[in-house]
Design an enzyme around this catalytic site. Structure first.
Site, PDB file in Angstrom:
ATOM      1  NE  ARG A 151      33.740  40.669  65.478  1.00 27.11           N
ATOM      2  CZ  ARG A 151      32.719  39.990  66.028  1.00 27.11           C
ATOM      3  NH1 ARG A 151      31.504  40.446  65.910  1.00 27.11           N
ATOM      4  NH2 ARG A 151      32.955  38.893  66.709  1.00 27.11           N
ATOM      5  CE1 TYR A 189      38.372  29.214  67.310  1.00 29.74           C
ATOM      6  CE2 TYR A 189      40.657  28.759  67.908  1.00 29.74           C
ATOM      7  CZ  TYR A 189      39.733  29.462  67.156  1.00 29.74           C
ATOM      8  OH  TYR A 189      40.166  30.396  66.244  1.00 29.74           O
TER       9      TYR A 189
HETATM   10  P1  NAI Z   1      36.026  38.000  65.204  1.00 29.41           P
HETATM   11  O1  NAI Z   1      35.378  37.519  66.450  1.00 29.41           O
HETATM   12  O2  NAI Z   1      36.507  39.388  65.095  1.00 29.41           O
HETATM   13  O3  NAI Z   1      35.106  37.693  63.946  1.00 29.41           O
HETATM   14  C1  NAI Z   1      34.398  36.504  63.791  1.00 29.41           C
HETATM   15  C2  NAI Z   1      33.428  36.664  62.659  1.00 29.41           C
HETATM   16  O4  NAI Z   1      32.607  35.504  62.592  1.00 29.41           O
HETATM   17  C3  NAI Z   1      32.498  37.853  62.868  1.00 29.41           C
HETATM   18  O5  NAI Z   1      32.311  38.504  61.649  1.00 29.41           O
HETATM   19  C4  NAI Z   1      31.212  37.197  63.335  1.00 29.41           C
HETATM   20  O6  NAI Z   1      30.055  37.937  63.017  1.00 29.41           O
HETATM   21  C5  NAI Z   1      31.260  35.890  62.572  1.00 29.41           C
HETATM   22  N1  NAI Z   1      30.414  34.886  63.199  1.00 29.41           N
HETATM   23  C6  NAI Z   1      30.523  34.349  64.427  1.00 29.41           C
HETATM   24  N2  NAI Z   1      29.519  33.492  64.628  1.00 29.41           N
HETATM   25  C7  NAI Z   1      28.776  33.478  63.506  1.00 29.41           C
HETATM   26  C8  NAI Z   1      27.609  32.795  63.104  1.00 29.41           C
HETATM   27  N3  NAI Z   1      26.976  31.930  63.891  1.00 29.41           N
HETATM   28  N4  NAI Z   1      27.109  33.053  61.874  1.00 29.41           N
HETATM   29  C9  NAI Z   1      27.717  33.932  61.068  1.00 29.41           C
HETATM   30  N5  NAI Z   1      28.819  34.600  61.381  1.00 29.41           N
HETATM   31  C10 NAI Z   1      29.334  34.378  62.587  1.00 29.41           C
HETATM   32  O7  NAI Z   1      37.212  36.987  64.978  1.00 29.41           O
HETATM   33  P2  NAI Z   1      38.394  36.945  63.910  1.00 29.41           P
HETATM   34  O8  NAI Z   1      39.625  36.958  64.680  1.00 29.41           O
HETATM   35  O9  NAI Z   1      38.203  37.890  62.819  1.00 29.41           O
HETATM   36  O10 NAI Z   1      38.176  35.431  63.392  1.00 29.41           O
HETATM   37  C11 NAI Z   1      37.908  35.071  62.055  1.00 29.41           C
HETATM   38  C12 NAI Z   1      38.280  33.614  61.876  1.00 29.41           C
HETATM   39  O11 NAI Z   1      39.675  33.455  62.097  1.00 29.41           O
HETATM   40  C13 NAI Z   1      37.586  32.676  62.866  1.00 29.41           C
HETATM   41  O12 NAI Z   1      37.238  31.473  62.225  1.00 29.41           O
HETATM   42  C14 NAI Z   1      38.649  32.429  63.900  1.00 29.41           C
HETATM   43  O13 NAI Z   1      38.459  31.217  64.560  1.00 29.41           O
HETATM   44  C15 NAI Z   1      39.889  32.436  63.049  1.00 29.41           C
HETATM   45  N6  NAI Z   1      41.125  32.697  63.758  1.00 29.41           N
HETATM   46  C16 NAI Z   1      41.328  33.854  64.453  1.00 29.41           C
HETATM   47  C17 NAI Z   1      42.518  34.058  65.124  1.00 29.41           C
HETATM   48  C18 NAI Z   1      42.816  35.306  65.899  1.00 29.41           C
HETATM   49  O14 NAI Z   1      43.832  35.317  66.602  1.00 29.41           O
HETATM   50  N7  NAI Z   1      42.034  36.357  65.818  1.00 29.41           N
HETATM   51  C19 NAI Z   1      43.558  33.023  65.136  1.00 29.41           C
HETATM   52  C20 NAI Z   1      43.249  31.864  64.378  1.00 29.41           C
HETATM   53  C21 NAI Z   1      42.074  31.715  63.721  1.00 29.41           C
END
Ligand code: NAI
Length: 248
Positions: free
Chosen positions: A16, A156
């Protein structure tokens, strides 16, 4: 020929949000894509089918990035089924927000385990394989918060900031092995992670962003494809900020 044809890409947390957009974009660029997911089997299966329909191989694997044994097993399976991994995208990440004086040690530890330890484990296993092959691309998804800090995100911010210096070190150590390592630092992107923010917080983010809006997952995926592809062959140890101008 598409720019990533014959490449094998491994994306953590791909079912996702930003990870999903990266899996899709990699497939569209011609790469075979293996990705991990945590819980959502149905979502992962649907994504794998959707991307496979583009004429590449794509499959999701259930694994917790913080679990070393699980990651070792999954990566072994991926290499057996896909061949050598040529592109690694460390995308999986979580946040557990609280102002610092109220933050508990378990909240700190949980974020470190996923956002940092998970990256260590995954990267070390795959980088060894890349080093033997003499080439590879590593792309770590950090955050604007790792560059600036943010109220309520000491855990974080520490993990995402560390990811930047970790990547700079990888770039120095692994260049001689033909491996480029770079960071994409997203600003605030429209995913489940930001859907948890209050309306007031979102409005504040937009007001602080010159472009006046959140980013789209696709806009992060485009930067990742660039760093995975032939047009970034002399780029290593860099932070590509994709944040609408919020931090420059
Ligand atoms: P999200 O919460 O929609 O997705 C996070 C993903 O990481 C999910 O697919 C989830 O299943 C996976 N995940 C979490 N814990 C896990 C674990 N222990 N083992 C395996 N998979 C795991 O968040 P989003 O926004 O898609 O985030 C993706 C990346 O981008 C993250 O590293 C986040 O920190 C980073 N990010 C997101 C921002 C935002 O504004 N959405 C901004 C800056 C960075």
């Amino acid at each position: 020929m598409k720019q990533l044809t014959k490449q094998v890409c491994f994306v953590t947390g791909g079912s996702r949000g930003i990870g999903r957009a990266i899996v899709t974009a990699m497939g569209e660029a011609g790469a075979d894509v293996a990705f991990t997911y945590q819980n959502s089997s149905a979502q992962a299966l649907a994504l794998a089918e959707e991307v496979s329909a583009k004429g590449v191989k794509c499959r999701g694997y259930q694994a917790d990035v913080a679990n070393t044994e699980q990651m070792q097993e999954v990566i072994k399976q991926v290499i057996a089924e896909f061949g050598h991994i040529t592109i690694l995208v460390n995308n999986a990440g979580i946040n557990r927000d609280k102002s610092f004086l109220k933050m508990t040690k378990p909240m700190w530890d949980e974020v470190m385990r996923v956002d940092l330890d998970g990256v260590f484990t995954t990267t070390q296993i795959i980088a060894k394989d890349m080093a033997e092959a003499g080439s590879g691309r590593i792309i770590n998804i950090s955050s604007i918060v790792g560059q600036t800090g943010n109220f309520g995100q000491a855990n974080y911010a520490a993990a995402k900031g560390a990811l930047i210096s970790f990547t700079e070190t990888l770039a120095r150590e692994l260049a001689a092995k033909g491996i480029n390592a770079n960071v994409v630092a997203p600003g605030f992107i429209d995913t489940d992670m930001t859907h948890r923010l209050t309306e007031a917080a979102l409005n504040q983010v937009k007001a602080m962003t010159p472009m006046g809006r959140l980013g789209k997952p696709q806009e992060i995926a485009d930067a990742v494809v660039f760093l995975a592809g032939p047009h970034s062959s002399y780029v290593t140890g860099q932070v590509l900020a994709v944040n609408g101008g919020m931090y420059m």
